[in-house]
Design a protein around this motif. Structure first.
Motif, short mmCIF file in Angstrom:
data_model
loop_
_atom_site.label_atom_id
_atom_site.label_comp_id
_atom_site.label_asym_id
_atom_site.label_seq_id
_atom_site.Cartn_x
_atom_site.Cartn_y
_atom_site.Cartn_z
N PRO A 56 11.87 1.27 -7.62
CA PRO A 56 11.98 2.65 -8.13
C PRO A 56 11.37 3.66 -7.16
O PRO A 56 10.36 3.38 -6.51
N VAL A 57 12.00 4.82 -7.06
CA VAL A 57 11.46 5.91 -6.23
C VAL A 57 11.83 7.24 -6.89
O VAL A 57 12.89 7.36 -7.51
N PHE A 58 10.96 8.21 -6.75
CA PHE A 58 11.25 9.53 -7.31
C PHE A 58 11.91 10.41 -6.26
O PHE A 58 11.62 10.30 -5.06
N HIS A 100 0.85 -1.18 0.00
CA HIS A 100 0.00 0.00 0.00
C HIS A 100 0.89 1.24 0.00
O HIS A 100 1.74 1.41 0.87
N THR A 101 0.73 2.10 -0.99
CA THR A 101 1.62 3.27 -1.11
C THR A 101 0.82 4.51 -1.45
O THR A 101 0.11 4.54 -2.47
N SER A 102 0.93 5.51 -0.61
CA SER A 102 0.27 6.79 -0.90
C SER A 102 1.32 7.77 -1.42
O SER A 102 2.53 7.47 -1.40
N ASN A 103 0.84 8.92 -1.87
CA ASN A 103 1.75 9.90 -2.44
C ASN A 103 2.20 10.88 -1.36
O ASN A 103 1.40 11.69 -0.89
N ARG A 104 3.44 10.76 -0.96
CA ARG A 104 3.99 11.65 0.06
C ARG A 104 3.08 11.70 1.29
O ARG A 104 2.75 12.76 1.79
N TRP A 108 4.95 7.02 -5.91
CA TRP A 108 4.29 8.10 -6.65
C TRP A 108 5.26 9.22 -7.01
O TRP A 108 6.15 9.56 -6.23
N HIS A 109 5.01 9.80 -8.17
CA HIS A 109 5.71 11.02 -8.54
C HIS A 109 5.11 12.14 -7.69
O HIS A 109 3.90 12.18 -7.47
N PRO A 110 5.93 13.07 -7.18
CA PRO A 110 5.37 14.11 -6.29
C PRO A 110 4.25 14.91 -6.93
O PRO A 110 3.38 15.43 -6.22
N SER A 111 4.25 15.02 -8.26
CA SER A 111 3.17 15.76 -8.92
C SER A 111 1.86 14.98 -8.91
O SER A 111 0.79 15.54 -9.14
N GLY A 112 1.94 13.70 -8.66
CA GLY A 112 0.75 12.85 -8.70
C GLY A 112 0.40 12.39 -10.10
O GLY A 112 -0.56 11.63 -10.27
N LYS A 113 1.17 12.85 -11.08
CA LYS A 113 0.83 12.49 -12.46
C LYS A 113 1.31 11.09 -12.84
O LYS A 113 0.82 10.51 -13.82
N TYR A 114 2.24 10.59 -12.11
CA TYR A 114 2.81 9.27 -12.45
C TYR A 114 3.00 8.44 -11.19
O TYR A 114 3.04 8.96 -10.07
N CYS A 115 3.15 7.18 -11.45
CA CYS A 115 3.56 6.28 -10.36
C CYS A 115 4.57 5.29 -10.94
O CYS A 115 4.32 4.67 -11.97
N ALA A 116 5.72 5.21 -10.29
CA ALA A 116 6.74 4.27 -10.75
C ALA A 116 6.46 2.90 -10.12
O ALA A 116 6.01 2.81 -8.97
#
Lengths: 488, 602
Positions: free
Chosen positions: A285-287, A176-180, A224-232
């Protein structure tokens, strides 16, 4: 059984009277043996009370006086120490940046003993998170029983399920992974007959096909990409095997793995040959916090299982352009672990851009089953990497995540009994000093952790409670409606 | 006596049912009780109670688990089941009687209980279902009492209003049995529109109660309507469970509408028909093959090696699990290499069955690994079997085995954690106390006859990753690590024989000289004689210490086989028991065991 009934009687007798501060207690020149070991730990304001138990053998009752260096005091007594939540919060608020001194009295054989006081430091750094999310699962092998994704309010002891596999027989949820730490966007993977990758954005759920023909496996280890537009994600052909000697249990290894970025708006997979090389295993992978760099782990692809002990991962990076979803043209090594004869996995950049925390083990991609695994920290400014000695133990210390202000981190450790992973939290200050970690507080902790036959996996902070309609999600999992991903 | 029986004939028949149930489970099917007991672990304590009671049907589940723990001693378990069935039948009759059934139809009141008995032929039916049926019957009875002692709708509406959520939460989906009965009862009592409307509301209220709970519970709707803990497998609700629920709901009403007749012969006919149908129905519902395996596992649990061999002599074991158990029993009697081919063999699977993701077959396989000294694999199989329990319960038996392995491996922290749980159990607490006292006392552990021996046997230095294609290499490492591990030698030799790999057999069999044998085991002798005679003509020149009867039997086999390989006599004793029969005639072991695939994670 007889002892159990006797304990109940004793407990009832003890509970029927309140404990007051003992007088003329004999001073003992040592610190109290308590479980969990909260002596000298650093905590954030308004964390759940540090309830604890006496760990020094048979005793009748105990009493604790907690005094703040900036004022306020609190007491508790009984066979287990339970502080009032509101009073405890008040005490931590009053003493932010100060200490809480604990005086422990224990009555044994009719006589009170007073141990040396110990301090709990109340950090100036706020937690800025509602709580934690994690998976709970028995530390098993191939078969899994009851498991679920849970969330825990860190200001008290409330744990609630996000989703449990009782809702879908045979399903397994993970990563389970949320964005920041913001649960507006999160993803997790479903294994089993109804396999899928779930992506929830602002309350809308999508269930992606677990596999794409262009990938080696399903979509795992998201970030997640910090912008929320992508997820690696990485895509892994992961297998496990089993050791014969007493000190080892399970070996998990990838026989192929690649890294890619997923665009949830178009359902496109952004693939790149540099991240999908046949002679390397790329994973985790991580941004970076600015979203311009994609970090990942990479190892030479050696034959598995014959050379599984020769697989060693380095931390690498590649540029990423979020505007058009393109990658840079070269791979750089950020931390060369293989030179040290080690394997670096599970990188997690701090959100302030200063560090990358990772796990270092002797070999392989799955340090969770390696006793020697320790967490390390890489200073991105100086390039210096060092073990997080203050937080590590002789047992496995691994999966970790940062809170949003990057002054707190949570990680899993098997230090309790060598098998069942528990969650520990620790602070890192502006100068990179790491505090002694503390075990996730529980009410009646000894009994709680003794009774808990699950391990904690993949913990992360969450800025607020995760809203997830598990009832509808269960229907959707069994419905088999899946969105196919397409390669851009 | 006759008078007494005549006066109390209904009680006599009910007691007879209870006694029959008792005898059934106390004797031919006592292994099932052990089976049921080993897939749960009832713990005394508030946490355990709260965990159970937090779900619909929680009290029934808790009570059922409390009672099931007594199955550990089969006579207690059988007695409990006898009482449960006795109560079910009596309550069925009491409710029927209150509905207006005539005494003439008393024998019919055995039907629901008998159907339940047949349903319990499915080993995954849990006692919780029977307990909740009892509760449903009790609430039916009280509903009739409320109706009989009050006028109008208010009292019974209030009763339903309160009881439906209560019955649902405490006893689970059998609230539908209860409300089903109420509906039929009301329809029979009064066929007015208003009563029909009220009854519909009762039913709707019940359905809604369950529906509402689904918003707070992480269970699919069909399981809430079908009962969370009535059946061990969560994927579906068995048709026979629904049939049983319907039967208990409608039976009292059906018997109440039967005509009143004063005919002794009718009662006797009813008794005769129900007894005969019940007997054959119960017999047919207990699948002998399935219960054979359960009994084999039960005998392993009790280390009753002789009984296993006798059982296999009476009816050959022919599944991977049962064959492996027979071979285990032979090895425990140190007769494996002597008597291997007296019993049906299905290749190396008969020594190490392939891993399956279920709660049954890994249990005896774990036992094999444990006794060999392959402690990590023994623990893995025990752990996997426990995790495979479909209703997510733990197992006292398997927890014990996991603890054994942790102690042998010196992982005392983990052992202590599990032991603390077992301390809260009824039948494992003494064992747990003893083991807790032993922890960290290396001398005591090393002096323990089992732990000490297995610590000496287990692999200590050379780590390897488990591969069931290379069992012989793993056994070889075990054996060279400790030449006193006779079981490892016998499994190694028999593995090669069952794989029909005579080259490796010839490589390994000489290791037997280091094992405490007073003779070359018979199966080995047979192979050695046959091999020798392939290149020599004079049996008297055989350089091995073979006994004359084995020599003659093997020469006779070779002679007969040479004359006619298809001779039907070769399939008769003693030829069929010769190792060469397996080597030359049997199809088993032709396909070498496939390599166990590495375990996928993602």
């Amino acid at each position: 059984m007889k002892n159990y009934l006797l304990n109940i009687v004793v407990l009832l007798a003890i509970c029927s009277c309140t404990v007051s501060q003992p007088e003329n207690a004999e001073l003992v020149n040592e610190q109290p043996p308590i479980y969990p070991d909260y002596i000298g730990v650093t905590i954030p304001v308004e964390i759940a009370p540090l309830d604890f138990d006496y760990n020094g053998g048979e005793f009748e009752v105990m009493y604790v006086l907690a005094k703040g260096s900036k004022g306020g005091e609190l007491s508790a007594g009984g066979t287990t120490i339970e502080f009032d939540i509101d009073d405890w919060h008040e005490l931590t608020r009053k003493n932010q940046g100060g200490t809480i001194s604990m005086t422990v009295y224990v009555k044994k054989d009719g006589k009170w003993k007073q141990y040396q006081d110990f301090n709990v430091f109340v950090s100036n750094y706020p937690l800025e998170e509602w709580g934690l999310t994690y998976r709970r699962i028995a530390p098993g092998y191939e078969v899994y029983g009851k498991l679920g994704l849970y969330q825990r309010d860190l200001s008290n002891f409330d744990e609630t399920p996000i989703i449990e596999n009782t809702s879908v027989a045979g399903a397994c949820f993970n990563c389970h992974t949320s964005n920041r730490t913001n649960p507006d966007q999160f993803t997790f993977h479903v294994r089993g007959d109804h396999g899928a990758t779930m992506v929830q954005q602002n309350g809308n759920r999508e269930w992606l096909k677990a596999r794409n023909d262009s990938l080696h496996g399903s979509m795992v280890y998201p970030y997640w990409h910090p912008s929320g537009k992508y997820c690696a994600y990485s895509t892994n052909q992961t297998h496990q095997s089993f050791h014969a000697v007493r000190g080892e249990r399970i070996e998990v290894f990838d026989q192929a793995s690649d890294v890619f970025v997923y665009d949830p708006n178009t359902h496109e997979l952004l693939l790149n040959t540099l991240l999908m090389t046949p002679d390397h295993y790329e994973t985790y992978p991580v941004f970076s916090p600015d979203g311009k760099t994609l970090y990942f782990c990479s190892s030479d692809a050696k034959p598995i299982p014959s050379e599984y002990k020769e697989i060693r991962y380095n931390i690498c990076k590649i540029d990423f352009n979020a505007e058009n979803g393109t990658y840079g043209e070269k791979i750089d090594t950020v931390f060369n672990a293989s030179i040290l004869g080690k394997s670096a996995t599970h990188p997690r950049p701090s959100y302030d851009g200063k560090y990358i925390m990772f796990t270092l083990s002797d070999y392989g991609c799955f340090p969770i089953w390696h006793n020697e695994a320790d967490n390390w920290i890489l200073n991105l400014k100086t390039g210096e990497a060092k073990p997080m000695k203050e937080a590590n133990s002789s047992q496995t210390d691994s999966w970790h995540n940062w809170n949003i202000n990057s002054h707190w981190f949570v990680f899993t450790s098997r230090r309790g009994n060598g098998l069942y992973t528990r969650l520990y939290l620790a602070q890192i200050d502006d100068h990179g000093n790491i505090s002694k970690p503390f075990l996730l507080p529980q009410k009646n902790p000894a009994a709680y952790y003794d009774a808990l036959i699950d391990s904690y996996n993949t913990p992360d902070f969450t800025s607020r409670k995760v809203e997830f309609d598990s009832r509808s999600a269960a229907h959707e999992i069994t419905s088999e409606n899946r969105i196919p991903t397409i390669v851009k | 006596m006759k008078k007494l029986i005549s006066k109390y004939w209904t009680w006599t028949l009910s007691i007879l049912l209870g006694v029959s149930v008792y005898l059934f489970w106390a004797y031919p099917y006592k292994s099932v009780l052990s089976y049921q007991e080993q897939y749960q672990l009832f713990l005394f304590g508030e946490d355990y109670f709260l965990e159970r009671i937090s779900l619909p049907g929680g009290l029934a589940d808790y009570l059922a688990e409390f009672l099931t723990q007594f199955y550990y001693i089969p006579v207690f378990g059988a007695a409990i089941l006898g009482v449960v069935f006795f109560c079910l039948q009596r309550l069925t009759w009491v409710v029927s009687r209150r509905c207006g059934a005539d005494i003439q139809w008393f024998p019919l009141s055995f039907i629901p209980a008998l159907i339940l008995w047949m349903y319990m032929g499915d080993e995954n039916v849990l006692l919780c279902f029977a307990i909740s049926l009892l509760a449903a019957l009790e609430f039916m009875l009280h509903y009739i009492i409320v109706c009989d002692h009050t006028k109008g709708y208010a009292a019974k509406a209030l009763y339903i209003l309160l009881c439906v959520p209560l019955v649902y939460w405490l006893f689970g989906a059998n609230v539908l049995t209860f409300i089903g009965f109420v509906a039929f009862y009301e329809l029979k009592r009064e066929k007015s529109l208003s009563n029909l409307s009220l009854t519909s509301q009762f039913v709707l209220y019940t359905l809604l109660t369950i529906l509402v709970s689904s918003y707070y519970l992480q269970y699919p709707l069909f399981r809430l309507y079908g009962g969370i803990n009535y059946y061990r497998y969560p994927a579906y609700i068995p048709f026979l469970q629904i049939t049983t629920m319907v039967l208990f709901a409608v039976f009292p009403i059906l018997t109440s509408v039967l005509p009143k007749m004063k005919m002794r012969i009718l009662e006797i006919t009813e008794i005769a028909i129900i007894a005969v149908l019940g007997f054959y129905g119960v017999k047919a519902s207990f699948n002998p093959q399935k219960y054979d395996l359960i009994e084999y596992d039960y005998l392993v649990r009790g280390e009753q090696w002789n009984k296993i061999i006798i059982k296999a002599k009476q009816k050959p074991a022919d599944t991977p699990m049962s064959v492996s158990i027979v071979n285990l029993a032979l090895s425990q009697r140190e007769e494996l290499a002597d008597r291997l081919f007296e019993f049906y063999q299905n290749g190396a699977e008969g020594l190490f069955p392939s891993f399956t993701r279920d709660m049954v077959s890994p249990v005896p396989t774990s036992e094999i690994f444990y006794r060999l000294g392959m402690i990590n694999d023994a623990e893995r199989y025990a752990f996997e079997a426990q995790e495979a329990i479909p209703n997510y319960r733990k197992s006292g038996r398997l927890t014990k085995r996991i603890i054994d392995c942790e102690i042998i491996n010196g992982h005392y922290g983990v052992a202590r954690k599990h032991l603390k749980r077992l301390q809260k159990s009824m039948y494992y607490d003494t064992w747990a106390e003893n083991r807790l006292a032993m922890l960290k006392n290396e001398d005591a552990i090393n002096a323990d006859p089992v732990y000490g021996k297995l610590r000496a046997f287990r692999e200590k230095k050379q780590d390897f990753l488990f591969s069931d294609q290379e069992m012989d290499q793993m056994l070889g490492l075990l054996l060279t690590g400790n030449m006193e591990n006779k079981m490892a030698y016998e499994y190694l030799i028999c593995y090669e024989l069952l794989q029909k790999d005579l080259d490796r057999f010839m490589d390994y069999y000489p290791l037997g000289q280091y094992i405490s044998y007073n003779h070359i085991p018979k199966a080995i002798q047979e192979i050695l004689i046959g091999n020798w005679m392939k290149t020599h003509s004079n049996p008297s020149s055989i350089p091995y210490s073979v006994d004359s009867s084995t020599l003659n039997a093997t020469l006779n086999f070779m002679s007969l086989y040479t004359k006619n390989p298809n001779s039907p006599d070769l399939n008769l004793v003693p030829y069929v028991n010769n190792a060469w029969h397996y080597m030359l005639i049997s199809n088993s072991g032709m396909e070498k065991k496939e390599k166990e695939k590495m375990k996928d994670i993602y």
